[in-house]
Design an enzyme around this catalytic site. Sequence first.
Site, PDB file in Angstrom:
ATOM      1  CG  ASP A 232       0.205   0.152   2.330  1.00  0.00           C
ATOM      2  OD1 ASP A 232       0.657   0.341   2.782  1.00  0.00           O
ATOM      3  OD2 ASP A 232      -0.846   0.068   3.643  1.00  0.00           O
ATOM      4  CG  ASP A 234       1.265   3.169   5.235  1.00  0.00           C
ATOM      5  OD1 ASP A 234       0.380   2.679   5.149  1.00  0.00           O
ATOM      6  OD2 ASP A 234       2.695   2.330   4.599  1.00  0.00           O
ATOM      7  CG  ASP A 337      -3.448   2.948   5.507  1.00  0.00           C
ATOM      8  OD1 ASP A 337      -5.173   2.721   4.753  1.00  0.00           O
ATOM      9  OD2 ASP A 337      -3.173   2.502   6.089  1.00  0.00           O
TER      10      ASP A 337
HETATM   11  N1  DCT Z   1       2.563  -0.447  11.816  1.00  0.00           N
HETATM   12  C1  DCT Z   1       2.962  -0.760  13.429  1.00  0.00           C
HETATM   13  N2  DCT Z   1       1.820  -1.749  13.417  1.00  0.00           N
HETATM   14  C2  DCT Z   1       1.040  -2.802  13.025  1.00  0.00           C
HETATM   15  C3  DCT Z   1       1.233  -2.219  11.736  1.00  0.00           C
HETATM   16  C4  DCT Z   1       1.974  -0.979  11.126  1.00  0.00           C
HETATM   17  O1  DCT Z   1       3.872  -0.241  14.093  1.00  0.00           O
HETATM   18  N3  DCT Z   1       1.204  -3.634  13.563  1.00  0.00           N
HETATM   19  C5  DCT Z   1       3.439   0.406  11.882  1.00  0.00           C
HETATM   20  C6  DCT Z   1       4.682  -0.018  10.778  1.00  0.00           C
HETATM   21  C7  DCT Z   1       4.450   0.400   8.865  1.00  0.00           C
HETATM   22  C8  DCT Z   1       3.204   1.553   9.240  1.00  0.00           C
HETATM   23  O2  DCT Z   1       2.570   1.104  10.071  1.00  0.00           O
HETATM   24  C9  DCT Z   1       2.670   0.441   7.908  1.00  0.00           C
HETATM   25  O3  DCT Z   1       1.930  -0.170   7.730  1.00  0.00           O
HETATM   26  P1  DCT Z   1       1.919  -1.214   6.546  1.00  0.00           P
HETATM   27  O4  DCT Z   1       1.630  -0.786   5.569  1.00  0.00           O
HETATM   28  O5  DCT Z   1       1.821  -2.357   7.013  1.00  0.00           O
HETATM   29  O6  DCT Z   1       3.840  -1.574   6.696  1.00  0.00           O
HETATM   30  P2  DCT Z   1       4.669  -1.371   5.517  1.00  0.00           P
HETATM   31  O7  DCT Z   1       5.607  -1.762   6.611  1.00  0.00           O
HETATM   32  O8  DCT Z   1       4.784  -0.662   4.868  1.00  0.00           O
HETATM   33  O9  DCT Z   1       4.547  -3.173   4.595  1.00  0.00           O
HETATM   34  P3  DCT Z   1       4.078  -2.708   2.903  1.00  0.00           P
HETATM   35  O10 DCT Z   1       5.449  -2.209   1.557  1.00  0.00           O
HETATM   36  O11 DCT Z   1       3.357  -3.559   2.392  1.00  0.00           O
HETATM   37  O12 DCT Z   1       3.357  -1.564   2.562  1.00  0.00           O
HETATM   38 MG    MG Z   2       3.095  -0.036   3.776  1.00  0.00          MG
END
Ligand code: DCT
Ligand code: MG
Length: 413
Positions: A232, A234, A337
């Site tokens: 995604d 962010d 997001d």
């Molecule tokens: N986060 C966290 N605890 C969680 C979920 C998420 O602290 N249970 C934080 C850390 C990363 C951030 O939010 C964004 O989440 P994701 O998009 O799920 O993670 P990402 O590392 O960006 O993974 P991706 O590259 O797959 O989007």
């Molecule tokens: Mg992400």
Amino acid sequence: SLLDISWFTDSMETGRPVEILDRHRLQVSAPRSDPEEPRISAYACQRRTPLDHLNKIFTDASEVLAENAEFSESEGRGLAFRKAGSVLRSLPFAVSRMEDLRGVPCLGEHSRKIIQEILEDGVSGEVEGVLRSERYRAMKALTGVFGVGVKTADRWVREGLRTPGDLLTSGHRLSREQEAGVRYYEDLNCPVTRAEADAIGEIVKEAVHSILPGARVTLTGGFRRGKEAGHDVDLLITHPEEGKEEGLLGKLTSWLDSQGVLLYQRVSEGSGGRGRESGPMDHFHRSFSILKLGEQPGAPPGPPQPGASSAGQTQEAASPRGQGGAQGRGWRAVRVDLVICPYSQFAYALLGWTGSQQFERDLRRFASQERDMSLNSHGLYQREQVRTPPPPHCISESSPPLSLSLSLSSPPL
Ligand code: DCT
Ligand code: MG
């Protein structure tokens, strides 16, 4: 006391020598830096964890086993495999024999057994079995639908459903989120590239600036850590004049909708960042959305399709079997997001949203266990502040969070 003992053993685990000063006093010193025997911290936030590392064969295996445990709602087992994967990522050498793992923390008996199997046979029978299992494959396919969690997927698998296509023919009533998840299934399961993330960032920036000049949009999550692809995008949005960010999310998503860019959204009201809590989840005003990105990164996605307007109620491009992909249609759907945060909490929000999940988890654990503090995406608090929270809406005035020396332009963590 028990508390003292756990503090003491945790200190030992982090590789910090403990000196006995006298019968009543122990002193924990700085980590040892013995090049002969480098100590590895049990906290992910104290380890360097590069994206490209030398133990992929083992971390891929841990990931499958972690996922499989989470599919059975075995959170503890899942976490153990996630921790094992995280520490293996940090090793500056490729593991070639079991002795290499002497002194490496966070590796339980089960993880070591899998590593040994891979070292001996090139593969792990257990992992291969999981990858072949019908249940794992079905859970992976169904939890891959945006809006479908483990509990729901498990119920459907027990009913005999295997794919998002089965879901459509099953007659199950889907939530609006799940409907969007099925409609854009293929796109949402196709990794978002860095160029696509930047293009989404530009679209959102343009929208934000036209609504609130001076606002700042920051790409966080995996892309801020230097990843080339993610699931995604962010985006953290703030404004240097505290308070100006209020009401921004609604205007932003209306703007995106008017441009035909907003395919779906669910807003989490939060408390605009005014609340705080001891748990890791944050209280920011946030939109879990699906945006439409033109084929050329940055290119406008074209005019809205007939009947394709009004805040995420779009019906366009519905694929009859939930398999509709981007190819040939000139645009793709991307999970985004959008998170709004007050400027005074921006450093904490940026730290919290940069990840990785394991890094964040251990940073909070470090704050709690090593510093008797509580960290979340709103601030860093002394423990007693959390135990006796001030009345709502007085937080930033009466008990500001401790200052965090995080430069806003600091390199990816
Ligand atoms: N986060 C966290 N605890 C969680 C979920 C998420 O602290 N249970 C934080 C850390 C990363 C951030 O939010 C964004 O989440 P994701 O998009 O799920 O993670 P990402 O590392 O960006 O993974 P991706 O590259 O797959 O989007
Ligand atoms: Mg992400």
